[in-house]
Design a protein around this motif. Structure first.
Motif, PDB file in Angstrom:
ATOM      1  N   GLY A 117       0.811  -1.221   0.000  1.00  0.00           N
ATOM      2  CA  GLY A 117       0.000   0.000   0.000  1.00  0.00           C
ATOM      3  C   GLY A 117       0.839   1.263   0.000  1.00  0.00           C
ATOM      4  O   GLY A 117       0.301   2.362  -0.072  1.00  0.00           O
ATOM      5  N   VAL A 118       2.153   1.100   0.135  1.00  0.00           N
ATOM      6  CA  VAL A 118       3.065   2.254   0.058  1.00  0.00           C
ATOM      7  C   VAL A 118       4.206   1.849  -0.886  1.00  0.00           C
ATOM      8  O   VAL A 118       4.392   0.675  -1.170  1.00  0.00           O
ATOM      9  N   SER A 119       4.952   2.838  -1.343  1.00  0.00           N
ATOM     10  CA  SER A 119       6.022   2.577  -2.312  1.00  0.00           C
ATOM     11  C   SER A 119       7.050   1.582  -1.774  1.00  0.00           C
ATOM     12  O   SER A 119       7.444   1.646  -0.607  1.00  0.00           O
ATOM     13  N   ILE A 120       7.498   0.682  -2.656  1.00  0.00           N
ATOM     14  CA  ILE A 120       8.432  -0.360  -2.224  1.00  0.00           C
ATOM     15  C   ILE A 120       9.884   0.161  -2.224  1.00  0.00           C
ATOM     16  O   ILE A 120      10.738  -0.368  -1.498  1.00  0.00           O
ATOM     17  N   ASN A 121      10.162   1.206  -3.006  1.00  0.00           N
ATOM     18  CA  ASN A 121      11.554   1.644  -3.172  1.00  0.00           C
ATOM     19  C   ASN A 121      12.248   2.062  -1.878  1.00  0.00           C
ATOM     20  O   ASN A 121      13.358   1.606  -1.600  1.00  0.00           O
ATOM     21  N   PRO A 122      11.609   2.905  -1.060  1.00  0.00           N
ATOM     22  CA  PRO A 122      12.281   3.274   0.202  1.00  0.00           C
ATOM     23  C   PRO A 122      12.533   2.045   1.080  1.00  0.00           C
ATOM     24  O   PRO A 122      13.536   1.974   1.792  1.00  0.00           O
ATOM     25  N   GLN A 123      11.635   1.067   0.979  1.00  0.00           N
ATOM     26  CA  GLN A 123      11.814  -0.145   1.781  1.00  0.00           C
ATOM     27  C   GLN A 123      13.031  -0.925   1.278  1.00  0.00           C
ATOM     28  O   GLN A 123      13.827  -1.438   2.068  1.00  0.00           O
ATOM     29  N   MET A 124      13.196  -0.955  -0.048  1.00  0.00           N
ATOM     30  CA  MET A 124      14.353  -1.657  -0.613  1.00  0.00           C
ATOM     31  C   MET A 124      15.656  -0.962  -0.206  1.00  0.00           C
ATOM     32  O   MET A 124      16.647  -1.614   0.138  1.00  0.00           O
ATOM     33  N   MET A 125      15.627   0.361  -0.230  1.00  0.00           N
ATOM     34  CA  MET A 125      16.817   1.134   0.179  1.00  0.00           C
ATOM     35  C   MET A 125      17.178   0.822   1.625  1.00  0.00           C
ATOM     36  O   MET A 125      18.322   0.584   1.979  1.00  0.00           O
ATOM     37  N   LYS A 126      16.156   0.846   2.452  1.00  0.00           N
ATOM     38  CA  LYS A 126      16.372   0.663   3.894  1.00  0.00           C
ATOM     39  C   LYS A 126      16.947  -0.736   4.180  1.00  0.00           C
ATOM     40  O   LYS A 126      17.747  -0.909   5.097  1.00  0.00           O
ATOM     41  N   LEU A 127      16.502  -1.704   3.382  1.00  0.00           N
ATOM     42  CA  LEU A 127      16.948  -3.081   3.639  1.00  0.00           C
ATOM     43  C   LEU A 127      18.400  -3.328   3.191  1.00  0.00           C
ATOM     44  O   LEU A 127      18.983  -4.342   3.547  1.00  0.00           O
ATOM     45  N   ARG A 128      18.936  -2.402   2.422  1.00  0.00           N
ATOM     46  CA  ARG A 128      20.295  -2.625   1.893  1.00  0.00           C
ATOM     47  C   ARG A 128      21.300  -2.961   2.981  1.00  0.00           C
ATOM     48  O   ARG A 128      22.135  -3.828   2.823  1.00  0.00           O
ATOM     49  N   LYS A 129      21.220  -2.225   4.080  1.00  0.00           N
ATOM     50  CA  LYS A 129      22.194  -2.459   5.157  1.00  0.00           C
ATOM     51  C   LYS A 129      21.820  -3.662   6.022  1.00  0.00           C
ATOM     52  O   LYS A 129      22.560  -4.034   6.913  1.00  0.00           O
ATOM     53  N   GLY A 130      20.618  -4.187   5.802  1.00  0.00           N
ATOM     54  CA  GLY A 130      20.129  -5.281   6.638  1.00  0.00           C
ATOM     55  C   GLY A 130      19.480  -4.717   7.903  1.00  0.00           C
ATOM     56  O   GLY A 130      19.812  -3.602   8.332  1.00  0.00           O
ATOM     57  N   VAL A 131      18.518  -5.462   8.448  1.00  0.00           N
ATOM     58  CA  VAL A 131      17.913  -5.057   9.732  1.00  0.00           C
ATOM     59  C   VAL A 131      17.850  -6.277  10.644  1.00  0.00           C
ATOM     60  O   VAL A 131      17.647  -7.393  10.175  1.00  0.00           O
ATOM     61  N   ASP A 132      18.036  -6.040  11.929  1.00  0.00           N
ATOM     62  CA  ASP A 132      17.999  -7.172  12.862  1.00  0.00           C
ATOM     63  C   ASP A 132      16.589  -7.729  12.982  1.00  0.00           C
ATOM     64  O   ASP A 132      16.386  -8.930  12.898  1.00  0.00           O
TER      65      ASP A 132
END
Ligand code: AMP
Length: 444
Positions: A111-126
């Motif tokens: 329901g929201v843009s996927i691009n910022p989520q892809m950017m954020k995941l680049r570094k990995g999240v715990d």
């Protein structure tokens, strides 16, 4: 018992103290040591029992104490939630619990843009909180790898199946490493959930903090019988009479939400609505305004209201009964949280008698009926009880008067005004099983 005696590390104890959590709730007392010991869990815990901390807090401790640093485009723990709102809320809680820990957390949903989520995941999240559909999209676009995953949480698993996510869950299951810890939380346990648990869990510890399928007993519940067309009027009447300040109202359909909000706003009442047709940002804003008491009445469909957690919400009104009986438990779980008392009022018309019966069977109680003066229904709501019986009174056909006055005409038969008019859908005389909880529903 304290959080220290459950073996929690100091930064977590400190975070819980800041949030005002003094003693563990029953589900926390059972789940925390088991998760710390590495066990899989199958927990029957309804919303409002403190289940989020029950899985999130020990999971955060394990991530802090052990395991390598998170790799790029990876997650070490994944929490799956049925809706965006719940994902947001769970993430907010996880972030609060993790405030003194060197861990990263993030939530992804559709329901929201996927691009910022892809950017954020680049570094990995715990810790990644996700709804199933978006998780799969991210995985397929190589924005997320799951080979470093050590813990999987299925939150509100029953709800995920209700919303038709069983295929997505099967797909996610295939993406997961075999060696992992899995924690499954569900308010109710259908056969379908047990099958899912059989596949996903390894020698799980079963935890049940309240009797199966029984609604929170801190919530005072009752039913006001009323004719369908008079529900809006009755709602306004009860609202004024009871001087309701903050009410969460559930309507069955998106149109129903809009119609009631329009009606209330037309009367100058501070109301807003949330449902699946509204953009995520609008829904979030309405929730935030309701939480901060800028909106007095929030009208919602079940899906939209799923993640709502408001401290001390005093009252939930079922403007319509839910089609799926289990949703009743989720709805009323919005009040009476963490030991507070709450009220849940259902406006019930004759058409809804089978839904009422299914709810009473599921919660193993006969809901008290309170007739409201001047709103007594013309179409009587047949008697029901927790056995699933709908008691239909035998009809005594009234002879039509020669003059044509008197009785009410309905579907070609003459019936007393106090009797059940054969409503739509027709009322089946006796039900033995709750029929409103069968099969997965379509995603809304
Ligand atoms: P949940 O069932 O996770 O949605 O939690 C329901 C509510 O209870 C949330 O507002 C939590 O912040 C609160 N809560 C959870 N655990 C505790 C606790 N041990 N003491 C007080 N409040 C709690």
């Amino acid at each position: 018992m304290t959080f220290a005696t459950l073996g929690l590390i100091e930064p977590l104890q400190h975070a819980l103290e800041t949030l005002g959590y003094q003693t563990p709730t029953p589900v926390q007392a059972q789940a925390i040591p088991a998760v710390l010991a590495g066990r899989d869990l199958m927990a029957a815990a309804q919303t409002g029992t403190g289940k989020t901390a029950a899985f999130a807090v020990p999971l955060l401790q394990l991530l802090t104490m052990e395991g390598p640093k998170v790799a790029a485009n990876s997650a070490r723990a994944l929490i799956l939630c049925p809706t965006r709102e719940l994902a947001e809320q769970v993430h907010a809680s996880v972030a609060e619990y993790a405030q003194h820990l060197p861990l990263t957390t993030y939530a992804v949903y559709g329901g929201v843009s996927i691009n910022p989520q892809m950017m954020k995941l680049r570094k990995g999240v715990d810790v990644l909180v996700a709804t199933p559909g978006r998780l799969i999209d991210l995985f397929r676009q190589n924005a997320l790898k799951l080979n470093q995953l050590q813990t999987l949480v299925l939150d509100e698993a029953d709800r995920m199946l209700d919303l038709g996510f069983s295929e997505e869950l099967a797909n996610i299951y295939r993406m997961l490493p075999k060696k992992r810890q899995t924690l499954l939380f569900s308010a109710t346990f259908s056969d379908e959930i047990r099958t899912l648990a059989g596949q996903m869990l390894n020698d799980p510890l079963s935890i049940e903090v309240s009797p199966r399928n029984v609604a929170a007993n801190t919530v005072k519940q009752w039913v006001v019988p009323v004719d369908k067309k008079r529900k809006p009027e009755l709602f306004v009447h009860l609202m004024r009479k009871g001087r309701w300040k903050q009410v969460l109202v559930f309507a069955k359909t998106r149109n129903g939400v809009d119609a009631l909000v329009d009606k209330l706003q037309g009367l100058g009442i501070n109301a807003d609505g949330i449902h699946g047709d509204k953009p995520q940002a609008t829904r979030q804003r309405a929730l935030d305004r309701f939480k901060s008491s800028d909106v007095q009445i929030l009208v919602a469909t079940d899906v939209a209201a799923r993640g709502l957690d408001i401290e001390d919400l005093p009252l939930v009104v079922n403007f319509d009964l839910p089609i799926v009986a289990e949703d009743y438990i989720h709805r009323i779980g919005r009040t009476g949280r963490a030991g507070n008392t709450g009220e849940a009022i259902s406006l019930v018309c004759a058409d809804e008698v089978n839904m009422l019966s299914a709810i009473e069977m599921l919660t193993r109680q006969t809901l008290t009926r309170k007739m409201e003066q001047d709103f007594e229904p013309e179409h009587r709501v047949p008697d029901t009880d927790a056995s699933g019986q709908v008691v239909k009174k035998p009809k005594k056909p009234k002879k039509p008067k020669a003059s044509g006055g008197g009785g009410k005409r309905n579907l070609g038969k003459w019936v007393d005004s106090g009797e059940v008019a054969p409503a739509e859908p027709s009322i089946k005389p006796v039900r033995k099983v709750p029929v409103f909880n069968t099969g997965p529903r379509k995603k809304k």
